[in-house]
Design a protein around this motif. Structure first.
Motif, PDB file in Angstrom:
ATOM      1  N   GLY A   1       0.837  -1.199   0.000  1.00  0.00           N
ATOM      2  CA  GLY A   1       0.000   0.000   0.000  1.00  0.00           C
ATOM      3  C   GLY A   1       0.874   1.252   0.000  1.00  0.00           C
ATOM      4  O   GLY A   1       1.985   1.236   0.541  1.00  0.00           O
ATOM      5  N   GLY A   2       0.388   2.301  -0.632  1.00  0.00           N
ATOM      6  CA  GLY A   2       1.039   3.597  -0.545  1.00  0.00           C
ATOM      7  C   GLY A   2       2.355   3.751  -1.294  1.00  0.00           C
ATOM      8  O   GLY A   2       3.074   4.723  -1.087  1.00  0.00           O
ATOM      9  N   VAL A   3       2.668   2.797  -2.186  1.00  0.00           N
ATOM     10  CA  VAL A   3       3.960   2.880  -2.894  1.00  0.00           C
ATOM     11  C   VAL A   3       3.930   3.867  -4.059  1.00  0.00           C
ATOM     12  O   VAL A   3       4.962   4.187  -4.639  1.00  0.00           O
ATOM     13  CB  VAL A   3       4.408   1.502  -3.435  1.00  0.00           C
ATOM     14  CG1 VAL A   3       4.750   0.564  -2.304  1.00  0.00           C
ATOM     15  CG2 VAL A   3       3.356   0.906  -4.340  1.00  0.00           C
ATOM     16  N   GLY A   4       2.737   4.331  -4.402  1.00  0.00           N
ATOM     17  CA  GLY A   4       2.618   5.262  -5.522  1.00  0.00           C
ATOM     18  C   GLY A   4       2.024   4.612  -6.762  1.00  0.00           C
ATOM     19  O   GLY A   4       2.147   5.138  -7.866  1.00  0.00           O
ATOM     20  N   ALA A   5       1.341   3.481  -6.586  1.00  0.00           N
ATOM     21  CA  ALA A   5       0.772   2.780  -7.742  1.00  0.00           C
ATOM     22  C   ALA A   5      -0.239   3.664  -8.472  1.00  0.00           C
ATOM     23  O   ALA A   5      -0.228   3.760  -9.702  1.00  0.00           O
ATOM     24  CB  ALA A   5       0.110   1.488  -7.290  1.00  0.00           C
ATOM     25  N   SER A   6      -1.097   4.333  -7.705  1.00  0.00           N
ATOM     26  CA  SER A   6      -2.107   5.180  -8.352  1.00  0.00           C
ATOM     27  C   SER A   6      -1.427   6.350  -9.063  1.00  0.00           C
ATOM     28  O   SER A   6      -1.778   6.682 -10.203  1.00  0.00           O
ATOM     29  CB  SER A   6      -3.098   5.706  -7.316  1.00  0.00           C
ATOM     30  OG  SER A   6      -3.764   4.621  -6.728  1.00  0.00           O
TER      31      SER A   6
ATOM     32  N   PHE B   1      12.535   9.344  -5.682  1.00  0.00           N
ATOM     33  CA  PHE B   1      11.691   9.967  -4.660  1.00  0.00           C
ATOM     34  C   PHE B   1      11.861  11.481  -4.775  1.00  0.00           C
ATOM     35  O   PHE B   1      12.969  11.989  -4.850  1.00  0.00           O
ATOM     36  CB  PHE B   1      12.134   9.489  -3.273  1.00  0.00           C
ATOM     37  CG  PHE B   1      11.356  10.130  -2.166  1.00  0.00           C
ATOM     38  CD1 PHE B   1      10.057   9.739  -1.895  1.00  0.00           C
ATOM     39  CD2 PHE B   1      11.915  11.140  -1.394  1.00  0.00           C
ATOM     40  CE1 PHE B   1       9.323  10.337  -0.885  1.00  0.00           C
ATOM     41  CE2 PHE B   1      11.196  11.746  -0.376  1.00  0.00           C
ATOM     42  CZ  PHE B   1       9.895  11.338  -0.120  1.00  0.00           C
TER      43      PHE B   1
ATOM     44  N   ALA C   1       0.188  16.401  -6.381  1.00  0.00           N
ATOM     45  CA  ALA C   1      -0.989  15.806  -5.730  1.00  0.00           C
ATOM     46  C   ALA C   1      -1.897  16.903  -5.165  1.00  0.00           C
ATOM     47  O   ALA C   1      -3.114  16.852  -5.342  1.00  0.00           O
ATOM     48  CB  ALA C   1      -0.543  14.847  -4.625  1.00  0.00           C
TER      49      ALA C   1
HETATM   50  N1  LIG Z   1       8.241   9.142  -6.593  1.00  0.00           N
HETATM   51  C1  LIG Z   1       7.577   9.718  -5.581  1.00  0.00           C
HETATM   52  N2  LIG Z   1       8.198  10.606  -4.765  1.00  0.00           N
HETATM   53  C2  LIG Z   1       7.553  11.169  -3.737  1.00  0.00           C
HETATM   54  N3  LIG Z   1       6.262  10.944  -3.438  1.00  0.00           N
HETATM   55  C3  LIG Z   1       5.594  10.079  -4.205  1.00  0.00           C
HETATM   56  C4  LIG Z   1       6.204   9.431  -5.316  1.00  0.00           C
HETATM   57  N4  LIG Z   1       5.275   8.630  -5.903  1.00  0.00           N
HETATM   58  C5  LIG Z   1       4.135   8.768  -5.199  1.00  0.00           C
HETATM   59  N5  LIG Z   1       4.317   9.634  -4.184  1.00  0.00           N
HETATM   60  C6  LIG Z   1       3.335  10.030  -3.174  1.00  0.00           C
HETATM   61  O1  LIG Z   1       3.046   8.890  -2.390  1.00  0.00           O
HETATM   62  C7  LIG Z   1       1.716   8.955  -1.914  1.00  0.00           C
HETATM   63  C8  LIG Z   1       0.998   7.657  -2.181  1.00  0.00           C
HETATM   64  O2  LIG Z   1       0.771   7.561  -3.574  1.00  0.00           O
HETATM   65  P1  LIG Z   1      -0.424   6.762  -4.202  1.00  0.00           P
HETATM   66  O3  LIG Z   1      -1.702   7.127  -3.597  1.00  0.00           O
HETATM   67  O4  LIG Z   1      -0.264   6.862  -5.662  1.00  0.00           O
HETATM   68  O5  LIG Z   1      -0.004   5.290  -3.719  1.00  0.00           O
HETATM   69  P2  LIG Z   1      -0.819   3.936  -3.877  1.00  0.00           P
HETATM   70  O6  LIG Z   1       0.207   2.858  -3.996  1.00  0.00           O
HETATM   71  O7  LIG Z   1      -1.810   4.028  -4.937  1.00  0.00           O
HETATM   72  O8  LIG Z   1      -1.528   3.880  -2.457  1.00  0.00           O
HETATM   73  P3  LIG Z   1      -2.810   3.027  -2.013  1.00  0.00           P
HETATM   74  O9  LIG Z   1      -2.236   1.760  -1.477  1.00  0.00           O
HETATM   75  O10 LIG Z   1      -3.461   3.876  -0.971  1.00  0.00           O
HETATM   76  O11 LIG Z   1      -3.656   2.822  -3.212  1.00  0.00           O
HETATM   77  C9  LIG Z   1       1.060  10.157  -2.579  1.00  0.00           C
HETATM   78  O12 LIG Z   1       1.051  11.212  -1.684  1.00  0.00           O
HETATM   79  C10 LIG Z   1       1.991  10.469  -3.747  1.00  0.00           C
HETATM   80  O13 LIG Z   1       1.990  11.835  -4.071  1.00  0.00           O
END
Ligand SMILES: Nc1ncnc2c1ncn2[C@@H]1O[C@H](COP(=O)(O)OP(=O)(O)OP(=O)(O)O)[C@@H](O)[C@H]1O
Ligand SMILES: [Mg+2]
Length: 423
Positions: free
Chosen positions: A167-172, A361, A370
């Motif tokens: 979760g939260g790795v930035g997939a979305s 990052f 965002a």
């Molecule tokens: N390369 C990056 N550098 C810094 N911040 C990032 C990077 N990629 C994503 N983020 C930030 O990380 C956070 C989580 O991103 P995101 O919601 O896309 O993750 P996710 O994997 O879809 O999470 P979830 O499990 O909730 O669906 C967001 O605040 C996003 O702006």
């Protein structure tokens, strides 16, 4: 194994993107019966029945070739498709004539064989497709699916699923930026489907305030048609639309495995490229969305849990999709200050493939994007990270950057034409 990332980002250069036209549309709910003469073809046909594109079809495999088929249909009803293998012995054309007397008119026949008869003669007897053996699994899949996809459909319906290893790795974020690049730079009409119904951020990221979205389609009783789906889309740009998540907690979102099938099928008929933003969950329907996609992108951060999860996801998805390109992955949030990270090289060694991109990052840039509801390319079109998203878009779709082509090759001609017109 764990060390601070040295930023020697090594990216896969050996993964050939699929040709843009090598698309096999999944077959609808049809019945198929194959009558084989050789064990090899029967084995191939059985393997084809396991392919994701034939998941809705019912394919049964029998031995005995055309004679067994004729005998069978004297008493049994005919399926939508009959596949016949023939080694060329006996009078196959006479056999087809006899088969016609016991078959329903709507039944389609596919022949697998070697120069059994002039193609013209087969067509005259209503044979829909003729595949020269020995056949591979995908030949059988392509032939059956091809009977049910209109020729225009070849250009539509490619589905790319993006999911996080944690979760939260930035997939979305990756899914949204890549979809943006696919639509803007590659010129493919695209739809992002936000499958994170409770917490999805696609509408925030694209700065949309959609009144409708995927919940309207999933909770309605009737099968959604194209016109209905069209009304649920929020238009982000000329070529990009969004099927947004309600992001409301008024209800819970426990779905069955095939809850999204009708929505995906309908979207596939009209949309060249569909990007699924799949939440980090392992449920019947998330697994089905991943297994059923044309291509998969796993997004991972360079740590141990991500590595383990990414490896498990790759392995189970590879097994479930033996006739597809393996899932691709990218590393995100690489090089976070003071964080111990697994080196890209070590990560790739464990996963047994290179990432197709490593995205640094950058809390300021991603945080600004965002909070503003913007894509990275909107903040800074020429930024290294924006180019990474384009690179992923190209790898996933197999399409070249048309905006660059327009810029480099056609721009001078267009400029001259415009100048000529204004004179
Ligand atoms: N390369 C990056 N550098 C810094 N911040 C990032 C990077 N990629 C994503 N983020 C930030 O990380 C956070 C989580 O991103 P995101 O919601 O896309 O993750 P996710 O994997 O879809 O999470 P979830 O499990 O909730 O669906 C967001 O605040 C996003 O702006
Ligand atoms: Mg997400």
């Amino acid at each position: 194994m764990i060390s601070r990332s040295r930023h020697n980002f090594e990216e896969a250069s050996d993964i050939t993107p699929p040709p843009a036209d090598d698309y096999i549309a999944p077959a609808p709910r049809i019945s198929v019966q194959a009558f084989c003469e050789t064990v090899a073809t029967a084995t191939t046909a059985r393997a084809a029945s396991e392919d994701r594109r034939l998941a809705k079809a019912h394919l049964s495999v029998h031995m005995g070739g055309i004679e067994a088929a004729i005998e069978n249909y004297h008493t049994a009803p005919t399926p939508n498709v009959i596949v016949l293998e023939t080694s060329g012995s006996g009078d196959f054309l006479a056999g087809l004539d006899e088969l016609a007397t016991v078959c329903d008119a709507g039944t389609r026949v596919v022949v697998i064989g070697n120069e059994v008869a002039p193609y013209r003669e087969l067509v005259r007897r209503g044979v829909s497709d003729y595949v020269i053996g020995p056949v591979q699994v995908l030949d059988v899949v392509r032939s059956i699916c091809g009977l049910f996809s209109a020729s225009e459909a070849i250009a539509v319906g490619r589905m790319i699923a993006v999911a996080g290893a944690k979760g939260g790795v930035g997939a979305s974020t990756v899914a949204h930026n890549v979809a943006w690049a696919i639509s803007r730079d590659l010129g493919l009409d695209s739809v992002v489907i936000d499958l994170d119904l409770a917490f999805g951020t696609a509408s925030l990221d694209y700065n949309q305030d959609p009144a409708q979205g995927i919940a309207n389609a999933i909770f309605q009783q009737e099968r959604p048609d194209s016109a209905f789906m069209e009304r649920l889309l929020a238009k982000c740009t000329d070529h990009l639309s969004l099927l947004a998540a309600p992001a409301s907690l008024d209800q819970v979102y426990d779905f069955g495995a095939d809850a999204f099938d009708a929505i995906f099928d309908t979207m596939r008929m009209t949309t060249p490229c569909i990007v699924l933003d799949v939440p980090h969950q392992w449920t019947a329907w998330t697994r089905r969305a991943l297994v059923g996609a044309d291509d998969i992108l796993i997004v991972a951060e360079p740590d141990l849990a991500n590595m383990r999860n990414a490896k498990n996801m790759m392995s189970i998805l590879k097994t479930a999709r033996p006739n597809d390109r393996p899932p691709l992955y990218c590393l995100n949030q690489v090089g976070m200050t003071k964080r111990p990270e697994i080196e890209v090289r070590a990560f790739a060694k464990t996963i047994e493939s290179q990432p197709i991109a490593t995205i640094p990052f950058d809390s300021r840039m991603f945080g600004t994007a965002a909070n503003n509801g913007q894509m990275i390319a909107e903040l800074s079109a020429n930024h290294r990270t924006a180019k990474k998203f384009l690179q992923i878009a190209q790898r996933m779709t197999g399409h070249a950057d048309t905006s660059k082509q327009r810029g480099s090759l056609l721009a001078p001609i267009l400029k001259k034409l415009r100048a000529g017109r204004s004179r």
